[in-house]
Structure formats: structure tokens, C-alpha cells
Enzyme design. Structure first.
Site, PDB file in Angstrom:
ATOM      1  N   ASP A 190      65.397 -64.871 -23.406  1.00 39.10           N
ATOM      2  CA  ASP A 190      66.792 -65.129 -23.752  1.00 39.10           C
ATOM      3  C   ASP A 190      67.564 -63.851 -23.445  1.00 39.10           C
ATOM      4  OD1 ASP A 190      69.284 -65.421 -24.977  1.00 39.10           O
ATOM      5  OD2 ASP A 190      68.491 -66.631 -26.614  1.00 39.10           O
ATOM      6  N   TYR A 208      66.914 -65.584 -32.679  1.00 38.79           N
ATOM      7  CA  TYR A 208      67.943 -66.574 -32.979  1.00 38.79           C
ATOM      8  C   TYR A 208      67.372 -67.718 -33.812  1.00 38.79           C
ATOM      9  CZ  TYR A 208      71.476 -70.172 -32.354  1.00 38.79           C
ATOM     10  OH  TYR A 208      72.401 -71.149 -32.584  1.00 38.79           O
ATOM     11  N   LYS A 246      78.559 -67.361 -25.143  1.00 42.31           N
ATOM     12  CA  LYS A 246      78.792 -66.001 -25.638  1.00 42.31           C
ATOM     13  C   LYS A 246      79.428 -65.119 -24.555  1.00 42.31           C
ATOM     14  CE  LYS A 246      76.568 -67.364 -29.391  1.00 42.31           C
ATOM     15  NZ  LYS A 246      75.896 -68.619 -28.990  1.00 42.31           N
ATOM     16  N   ARG A 255      75.793 -86.936 -13.620  1.00 37.89           N
ATOM     17  CA  ARG A 255      74.594 -86.651 -14.418  1.00 37.89           C
ATOM     18  C   ARG A 255      73.384 -86.388 -13.533  1.00 37.89           C
ATOM     19  NH1 ARG A 255      70.460 -89.636 -16.691  1.00 37.89           N
ATOM     20  NH2 ARG A 255      71.404 -91.614 -16.056  1.00 37.89           N
TER      21      ARG A 255
END
Length: 343
Positions: free
Chosen positions: A161, A94, A186, A42
Site C-alpha cells: 500500500d 489501515y 488521498k 464496465r
């Protein structure tokens, strides 16, 4: 040596030392023996994340940070801005991003300005007056284009984006943008089998703040997802080129079809948006498809369609608009399916 983006997509992030595996393996470790480059996943990632970040960062021209999903990446970006910031977002974009901003606005954290993607004057004014611009180009789902370069270098931070265009078609950092975001779920992944987001910036301070946000929020990608995204990236150039050829052909045929009232295709990429006369026509069309799948998401090897206005967050989208993600099936088979459903 300067390599083309197609070559970099294949070789970036690959081990080079003698005896190393040709491709970075899946490293499913949460902790490491002290004293090396990695300590706790992490905090500073894994070799699998690092290889993916090197590859995508090289393609976009900045430092990449991988997140558990596209929305985790978007949320981390907006953490960069203090309470009271004014942010512009395209009216058509979006729905998840707009929902996040609207939630922040209701909580009194941001002032959000929704702008028409085609209103160039409004965007230029916002660049000089607001704190941040969130840009999609092409927009989701209407495939409108926003010129990035004239908006950069002014008061507002410019965030792009780049999921639809990919770094093969558009490199926003070279146009002056401050930060780029991808839903690697995507096109980068390309096979509808992972969730992952990536941010890229050439600003060292922003890169460090994004990594800090990932640590704070635990928005870490899995080792398997990172490996799948890296493997998908290797074939992105050939996938996208073939999908774009098919999309251009189908967009031309759809535009000539009497049942189609409007086609939106930006001239590149694998996304098409086309409109039918009304909701009923659009829903009948989707029901009649046999090869193309009715499903949300996009950018995979399979062709998908969706009537975006069916979702509350996209209720303002034209009711008969179909978002069409063109896959790798034979173009004539896809056209046969489209034509039969339209008929």
C-alpha cells in the site's frame, strides 16, 4: 526521452493527436458504438479511466487498474489468493484492510498473521514461509517503515500500500514488489472530493486478473472521479513537496514541545503522528484547534487530525496518538494553532 516523475505526473495520459483537447475530458458514457477501442464501460473502461491508469501506471512502472474506492482495490487484490492462503499484515496498519482480512479469516478463507512492523526477522521469515505479505511503509497510523527489497523474490507475493509515500517517494515495483495499491482518494486526488482506488503491477497475469475482478464485482470508478483524480495527480509533485517541507518543520517543533511525549515522522512526506500523555489530553487538544480540522481521511490540501485509537479497529494504537495530515496552509498559522491547543 526520459522524464522525471514530476514531469510525468503532468504529461502522462494526455492526448497528443492534433486537434485533441489538452486534457482528457470527462466521458460520462456507459456504452459505445461497436467497432472501436471501447464497447461497454464496465468491461473495458472509458477514455477518462484509461488516461488516469496510463498516468499512474507510468509513475509506478506497471499496468494500473482503477477501482471505485481504495477498499474496492484492496478487496480485488485479495481475490487473487485461493482459500487457505496465509497472509501477513502489519499489526499497525489501515484498519479497513485488517478488517477485510479478519473477516476472511473468520470465514476460514485465509490464515492471517499480524506482525510488528519493526520486527525485521519476523517479516523475513514470513517472506519465505507464507503466501503473501501486505506491507504499508510508512504504516498507518504509526508511520513505521518496512524495508521492501529484502522481502521480495521469495515465496510470498509482496503487495504494498503506497498511499502515504506515493510513487514520488517510493516505487515498490522497482524494489521487487509484485503489486502496489493506492487509495487515490488521498494524495493522488488531493482535494478530499472523490473516492477511488488503483492497483499497479508489472505482471501481465496479475493485471489481467485484477481487471477481471473489477468486471466481476462491478467495482468501477465514475468518470467524474477519474477525471478529478487525474487532475489532482497533475499537482501532486508540488503539493507533496510543500506539504513535506511544512511537516518537517512542524515535526521538529512538536518534538521540542513539553506536552508532546513522542513524535513519529519518517523524514519525508506529509504525515506526522505524535503522542500526548493520555486520552484526555489528546481530546482536549483536538477540541481547542481552530484552523486544523478534526476529520478522518488524509492527503488533502487542508490539515486534518484524528485520534485513531477512538475506533474499535485501532483500539491497540497508543491512546494519545494523533494522526496529523499536513495540508497547504501557512506553516506559521498551523504552528500557532498547534501551540495554542497544546497550551
Amino acid at each position: 526521452m526520459t522524464w522525471s516523475p514530476r514531469t510525468r505526473a503532468v504529461v502522462a495520459g494526455r492526448p497528443s493527436e492534433p486537434g485533441a483537447p489538452l486534457n482528457t475530458p470527462i466521458v460520462p458514457a456507459s456504452t459505445y458504438v461497436a467497432g472501436g477501442d471501447f464497447s461497454y464501460a464496465r468491461e473495458n473502461g472509458t477514455p477518462t479511466w484509461a488516461a488516469l491508469e496510463e498516468a499512474v501506471g507510468g509513475l509506478e512502472g506497471g499496468q494500473a487498474t482503477a477501482f471505485a474506492s481504495g477498499m474496492a482495490a484492496v478487496a480485488a487484490v485479495f481475490e487473487l489468493f485461493p482459500i487457505g492462503s496465509a497472509i501477513a499484515v502489519p499489526e499497525f496498519s489501515y484498519s479497513g484492510t485488517r478488517a477485510l482480512l479478519e473477516h476472511a479469516a473468520k470465514a476460514g478463507r485465509f490464515t492471517v498473521h499480524r506482525l510488528d512492523p519493526d520486527d525485521t526477522a519476523a517479516w523475513r521469515a514470513a517472506a519465505g514461509e507464507l503466501d503473501a505479505l501486505w506491507i504499508e511503509s510508512p504504516t498507518n497510523p504509526t508511520l513505521q517503515l518496512i524495508d521492501i527489497a529484502p522481502l521480495a523474490g521469495r515465496r510470498a507475493k509482496v503487495m504494498v500500500d503506497n498511499t502515504f509515500a506515493t510513487p514520488l517517494a517510493q516505487r515498490p515495483l522497482e524494489q521487487g514488489a509484485d503489486l502496489v495499491v493506492h487509495s487515490a482518494t488521498k494524495l493522488i486526488g488531493g482535494h478530499s472530493d472523490l473516492l477511488l482506488g488503483i492497483t499497479i503491477t508489472a505482471d501481465e497475469t496479475l493485471a489481467r486478473e485484477l481487471r477481471d475482478a473489477r468486471v466481476r464485482n462491478g467495482a468501477t470508478p465514475g468518470a467524474l472521479e477519474s477525471w478529478l483524480a487525474l487532475r489532482g495527480l497533475r499537482t501532486l509533485p508540488v503539493r507533496l513537496a510543500e506539504q513535506a517541507r511544512t511537516a518537517a518543520l512542524l515535526a521538529e517543533r512538536l518534538a521540542a514541545h513539553e506536552a508532546v511525549t513522542k513524535v513519529r515522522y519518517p523524514g519525508q512526506g506529509m504525515m506526522i503522528a505524535f503522542e500526548l500523555s493520555d486520552v484526555e489530553a489528546a481530546e482536549r487538544f483536538i477540541e481547542r484547534l481552530r484552523l486544523i480540522v478534526h476529520a478522518t481521511s488524509l492527503g488533502g490540501v487542508e490539515s486534518l487530525v484524528e485520534r485513531r485509537a477512538m475506533y474499535p479497529g485501532d483500539a491497540h494504537v497508543p491512546p494519545g496518538l494523533i494522526r496529523f495530515s499536513v495540508g497547504l496552509e501557512d506553516p506559521e498559522d498551523l504552528w500557532q494553532d498547534l501551540e495554542s491547543a497544546l497550551r
